[in-house]
Design a protein around this motif. Structure first.
Motif, PDB file in Angstrom:
ATOM      1  N   SER B  45     -56.840  26.473  61.367  1.00  0.00           N
ATOM      2  CA  SER B  45     -56.741  27.894  61.702  1.00  0.00           C
ATOM      3  C   SER B  45     -55.356  28.456  61.400  1.00  0.00           C
ATOM      4  O   SER B  45     -55.224  29.579  60.926  1.00  0.00           O
ATOM      5  CB  SER B  45     -57.043  28.099  63.194  1.00  0.00           C
ATOM      6  N   ALA B  48     -54.926  28.992  57.757  1.00  0.00           N
ATOM      7  CA  ALA B  48     -55.708  30.133  57.283  1.00  0.00           C
ATOM      8  C   ALA B  48     -55.178  31.462  57.825  1.00  0.00           C
ATOM      9  O   ALA B  48     -55.478  32.524  57.289  1.00  0.00           O
ATOM     10  CB  ALA B  48     -57.169  29.962  57.674  1.00  0.00           C
ATOM     11  N   PHE B  81     -58.691  28.302  51.002  1.00  0.00           N
ATOM     12  CA  PHE B  81     -60.067  28.460  51.472  1.00  0.00           C
ATOM     13  C   PHE B  81     -60.288  27.597  52.701  1.00  0.00           C
ATOM     14  O   PHE B  81     -59.907  26.425  52.725  1.00  0.00           O
ATOM     15  CB  PHE B  81     -61.055  28.046  50.380  1.00  0.00           C
ATOM     16  N   LEU B  82     -60.905  28.193  53.718  1.00  0.00           N
ATOM     17  CA  LEU B  82     -61.250  27.413  54.905  1.00  0.00           C
ATOM     18  C   LEU B  82     -62.765  27.319  55.024  1.00  0.00           C
ATOM     19  O   LEU B  82     -63.455  28.337  55.106  1.00  0.00           O
ATOM     20  CB  LEU B  82     -60.655  28.084  56.161  1.00  0.00           C
ATOM     21  N   GLY B  83     -63.261  26.083  54.992  1.00  0.00           N
ATOM     22  CA  GLY B  83     -64.672  25.865  55.283  1.00  0.00           C
ATOM     23  C   GLY B  83     -64.799  25.738  56.784  1.00  0.00           C
ATOM     24  O   GLY B  83     -64.253  24.816  57.381  1.00  0.00           O
ATOM     25  N   PHE B  84     -65.502  26.710  57.393  1.00  0.00           N
ATOM     26  CA  PHE B  84     -65.478  26.788  58.850  1.00  0.00           C
ATOM     27  C   PHE B  84     -66.348  25.719  59.505  1.00  0.00           C
ATOM     28  O   PHE B  84     -67.410  25.339  58.990  1.00  0.00           O
ATOM     29  CB  PHE B  84     -65.979  28.166  59.305  1.00  0.00           C
ATOM     30  N   PRO B  87     -69.626  28.392  60.986  1.00  0.00           N
ATOM     31  CA  PRO B  87     -69.698  29.632  60.192  1.00  0.00           C
ATOM     32  C   PRO B  87     -70.435  30.720  60.973  1.00  0.00           C
ATOM     33  O   PRO B  87     -71.478  30.466  61.572  1.00  0.00           O
ATOM     34  CB  PRO B  87     -70.492  29.207  58.954  1.00  0.00           C
ATOM     35  N   VAL B  88     -69.854  31.912  60.979  1.00  0.00           N
ATOM     36  CA  VAL B  88     -70.376  32.983  61.818  1.00  0.00           C
ATOM     37  C   VAL B  88     -71.459  33.766  61.068  1.00  0.00           C
ATOM     38  O   VAL B  88     -71.447  33.848  59.839  1.00  0.00           O
ATOM     39  CB  VAL B  88     -69.205  33.890  62.263  1.00  0.00           C
ATOM     40  N   ASN B 154     -73.624  26.412  52.573  1.00  0.00           N
ATOM     41  CA  ASN B 154     -73.194  27.760  52.229  1.00  0.00           C
ATOM     42  C   ASN B 154     -71.669  27.870  52.159  1.00  0.00           C
ATOM     43  O   ASN B 154     -71.124  28.596  51.336  1.00  0.00           O
ATOM     44  CB  ASN B 154     -73.766  28.736  53.267  1.00  0.00           C
ATOM     45  N   GLU B 155     -70.987  27.108  53.005  1.00  0.00           N
ATOM     46  CA  GLU B 155     -69.528  27.122  52.958  1.00  0.00           C
ATOM     47  C   GLU B 155     -69.040  26.561  51.621  1.00  0.00           C
ATOM     48  O   GLU B 155     -68.129  27.102  51.001  1.00  0.00           O
ATOM     49  CB  GLU B 155     -68.935  26.311  54.122  1.00  0.00           C
ATOM     50  N   GLN B 158     -69.630  29.004  48.866  1.00  0.00           N
ATOM     51  CA  GLN B 158     -68.588  30.037  48.827  1.00  0.00           C
ATOM     52  C   GLN B 158     -67.308  29.503  48.210  1.00  0.00           C
ATOM     53  O   GLN B 158     -66.616  30.192  47.459  1.00  0.00           O
ATOM     54  CB  GLN B 158     -68.314  30.564  50.246  1.00  0.00           C
TER      55      GLN B 158
END
Lengths: 482, 250
Positions: B45, B48, B81-84, B87-88, B154-155, B158
């Motif tokens: 975090s 990012a 890039f942050l792969g969460f 993901p929200v 999906n992360e 992206q």
């Protein structure tokens, strides 16, 4: 993030209204104030048939017996009805054969609004009846419509050319006794649009009218009447922007729609009037009565509205479902920011059997604004097997705004089903950060999220309107806080 | 590429990272492992740019620039890039619209013309294959109704579209079954180049069987207590984190 968001919010809400400009035309206007003489002046100026003057005078006399209503969840200083100019028209003749003959200054105004008529004619295939301070100045695609027998003109013109139709239908959906502002409008309405679709005709193009308030201190009292005969179809679009004004401008329009058996009318509005500055000074009061009647079986009326403007919005586009199996729809996005107030919703009055209605309302509040949904769903004892589905969502941006819901449900029989769903949400920090992390800045992120939230309604708009509406939502809200 | 020196980070007065140091060079894959609550996600975090956290001291330079001078969206456009981990969902916003906006923001940042709808769709279809996404993303909203595995795929999807220089994958393996894990790992491996770098944050060793790290760091109590190569991850797996704890105390 909180502080940064607040900064952006301040910055954006401090932005000047994008469409703030006005055109200086020589006005031909009534003296300030409202008396029977004012009404006679308006009627004479427009060379109206006798029945119209009688109707106006009756409405005026009725209005004098009424008191301004106070029940809406809005707050504004008392309106001095004697301090308003009730009629003004651009002095130069109201009709032209071509654009060359139109007042260049007026054309420039339309250019600024981004609605060049020429381009619209060519690109959009849309007939435009542009209302500028109450008098129509340009009408296109007349012939194409005439071929099908469609009448699309200003209501003043309709009063000259088709007085019998106007007399038959005017005030049948919204009588002047309906409410205070309806009585006022019926007495002093200046102009508006008239649409008549003959039996079995599918109107060959989207009809649109751009209303615009332009004269200082002049109330705008539009009157629109749409009649769809049996088995016909029409899609009508109305959109507006207005210039900056110091004084509040009262707008009290009436829209009446009549759909006969198997007829369908879709009515879309994008409303972006001057909302006042960030301290709540100025801005348009938009007190409107819009109602349609599904008069025949299997008829359908659909209202779609995107409301981003006005200091105060007070309106409930409604459907009276009289014909059996008729359908009423209401799709709404109402955005309030700064000190804006909106009390809006719909009424679905089920009179016929097996009638259906759908209400999707998306309220978005930011700044110090107040956004209320008020809706009535009513089914009389005779209206058996009726269905209503209501979804009422509120999105809050920041912590100083308010969202309110006032649903009224009156069902008089056992077979009707009424569903009501409501949600309240905020844009989350997680959503915003997710966007930021993908390189999307805060303002674009809010625009994206809000448009996503409203997508269900925006999808109901005609294509060209949907694009405009999406931009509007972003402009109205960008930078507000989650 | 990324240099973290003596970083100390806290939230609500509680210190989470301290004396944290890390050097990541182009072409490298670093794995950061550690028990829950040791500050792994906090590190992601902070890099990012999430401002929930207070940076008390220390510095981070990215490509020679002070990272703390850059806004979160600027960091993203510059290639972070942050792969969460979680993901929200963004209801109503289609994946296509979301990613086209993101890619065009990045292009604008580098003075490039925005992608047209057609160009974008073409690229999107290519990248979908990389992580085995079959659904039509033009009408699915961002993460809405996605399963846990789909969200993680999906992360990576992206990530493929944004082509970052530095990717940080935060617990990307959590909640994945073995098939999805392989797809995700395969995607990451295919995106690996000499000029980009990846930080893989994970609790378990199993992801590292598929994404082979150059370095493995064990994060404990807010700092890296042990570094090594992929063998360290295997040791951890067999001996458990208790082993590290004992070693530190000794």
């Amino acid at each position: 993030m909180e502080n940064k968001n607040n900064d952006i919010l301040d910055e954006v809400t401090g932005a000047e209204y994008k469409y703030g400009f006005y055109t200086d035309l020589e006005m031909d206007q009534a003296p300030k104030g409202l008396t029977e003489d004012t009404i006679r002046f308006i009627s004479a100026k427009k060379n109206e048939p006798g029945f119209m003057l009688d109707y106006r005078l009756k409405a005026f006399r009725h209005w004098q017996t009424l008191k301004e209503p106070q029940w809406a969840h809005v707050d504004y200083p008392p309106i001095d009805y004697q301090d308003i100019i009730y009629y003004s028209a651009p002095k130069k003749g109201p009709k032209y054969d071509s654009l060359d003959q139109v007042d260049p200054e007026l054309l420039e105004t339309f250019e600024k609004l981004g609605i060049p008529l020429e381009e619209q004619k060519m690109l959009a295939g849309v007939a435009v009846d542009a209302v500028m301070d109450s008098v129509s100045v340009a009408t296109t695609f007349r012939e194409k419509l005439a071929e099908k027998g469609v009448i699309f003109c200003s209501i003043s013109e309709a009063l000259q050319k088709h007085p019998e139709i106007v007399e038959k239908y005017l005030g049948t959906v919204v009588p002047f006794t309906d409410n205070y502002f309806a009585a006022l409008n019926s007495a002093v309405f200046s102009d508006g649009s008239f649409v008549y679709i003959p039996e079995g005709v599918r109107c060959p193009m989207e009809l649109s009218t751009y209303f615009r308030i332009n004269a200082a201190n002049t109330g705008q009292f539009e009157r629109t009447l749409i009649i769809a005969e049996e088995g016909s179809y029409v899609s009508y679009m109305e959109g507006c922007t207005a210039p900056i004004r110091d004084e509040n401008q009262l707008h009290a329009a009436i829209v009446e729609i009549i759909a006969m058996k198997n007829a369908e009318v879709r009515y879309a509005t994008v409303q972006n009037w001057w909302p006042g500055d960030k301290h709540g000074r100025g801005g348009v009061y938009n007190f409107v009565t819009k109602r349609g009647i599904c008069a025949g079986e299997h008829s359908k009326i659909s209202w779609t509205q995107v409301e981003t403007g006005s200091a105060i919005t007070w309106k409930y586009p409604s459907v009276v479902l009289k014909g059996d199996f008729s359908v009423g729809e209401f799709y709404s996005v109402a955005v309030t920011n700064n000190r804006q107030q909106a009390d809006t919703g719909t009424k679905m009055i089920h009179l016929g059997k097996n009638t259906r209605s759908t209400i999707i309302s998306k309220g978005i509040s930011a700044g110090r604004s107040n956004n209320s949904y008020r809706g009535l769903v009513k089914a009389i004892p005779r209206a058996i097997n009726t269905r209503n589905f209501t979804q009422c969502d509120s999105l809050l941006l920041g912590d100083q705004c308010g969202a309110h819901t006032f649903p009224y449900i009156e069902v008089g029989n056992r077979s009707s089903v009424v569903e009501h769903e409501a949600t309240t949400s905020k844009i989350s920090e997680d959503q915003l950060f997710y966007c930021l992390q993908r390189g999307i800045d805060m303002e674009s992120a809010i625009g994206l999220i809000v448009n996503g939230y409203a997508r269900e309604v925006l999808n109901k708009l005609p294509m060209e309107f949907a694009v405009e509406a999406q931009k509007l939502l972003s402009i109205s809200l960008e930078g507000s806080v989650g | 590429m990324l240099s973290i020196k003596n970083l100390q980070v806290s939230i609500d007065g509680q210190t989470i990272l301290k004396q944290f140091n890390l050097e990541v060079k182009a072409g490298e894959i670093h794995a950061i492992m550690g028990p829950n609550g040791t500050g792994k996600s906090t590190l992601a975090s902070v890099i990012a740019g999430r401002d929930l956290f207070q940076v008390d001291s220390g510095e981070i330079t990215y490509e020679g620039k002070n990272l703390f001078d850059m806004a979160p969206e600027e960091r993203a456009r510059e290639g972070i890039f942050l792969g969460f981990q979680y993901p929200v969902e963004i209801p109503g916003v289609s994946m296509a619209n979301f990613m086209r906006t993101a890619m065009n923001e990045k292009r604008k940042h580098f003075g490039m013309e925005p992608l047209s709808g057609a160009e974008f769709l073409k690229i999107m279809e290519q990248k979908k294959k990389l992580v085995d996404i079959h659904s039509n993303l033009t009408n699915r909203a961002v993460n809405e109704g996605f399963s846990g595995g789909e969200k993680k795929k999906n992360e990576i999807f992206q990530m493929a579209l944004l082509d970052p220089k530095l990717a940080i994958l935060d617990e990307t393996d959590s909640g994945l079954d073995i098939d999805a894990l392989k797809i995700v790992a395969n995607g990451v491996n295919k995106l690996r180049r000499k000029d980009n770098a990846t930080i893989v944050i994970t609790h378990y060793q199993r992801l590292l069987e598929h994404i082979i790290p150059d370095y493995v760091h064990v994060l404990f109590d807010g700092r890296i207590v042990k570094s090594g190569d992929k063998e360290l991850a295997k040791q951890l797996e067999s001996k458990g984190y208790e082993w590290i704890k004992k070693e530190i105390l000794v």
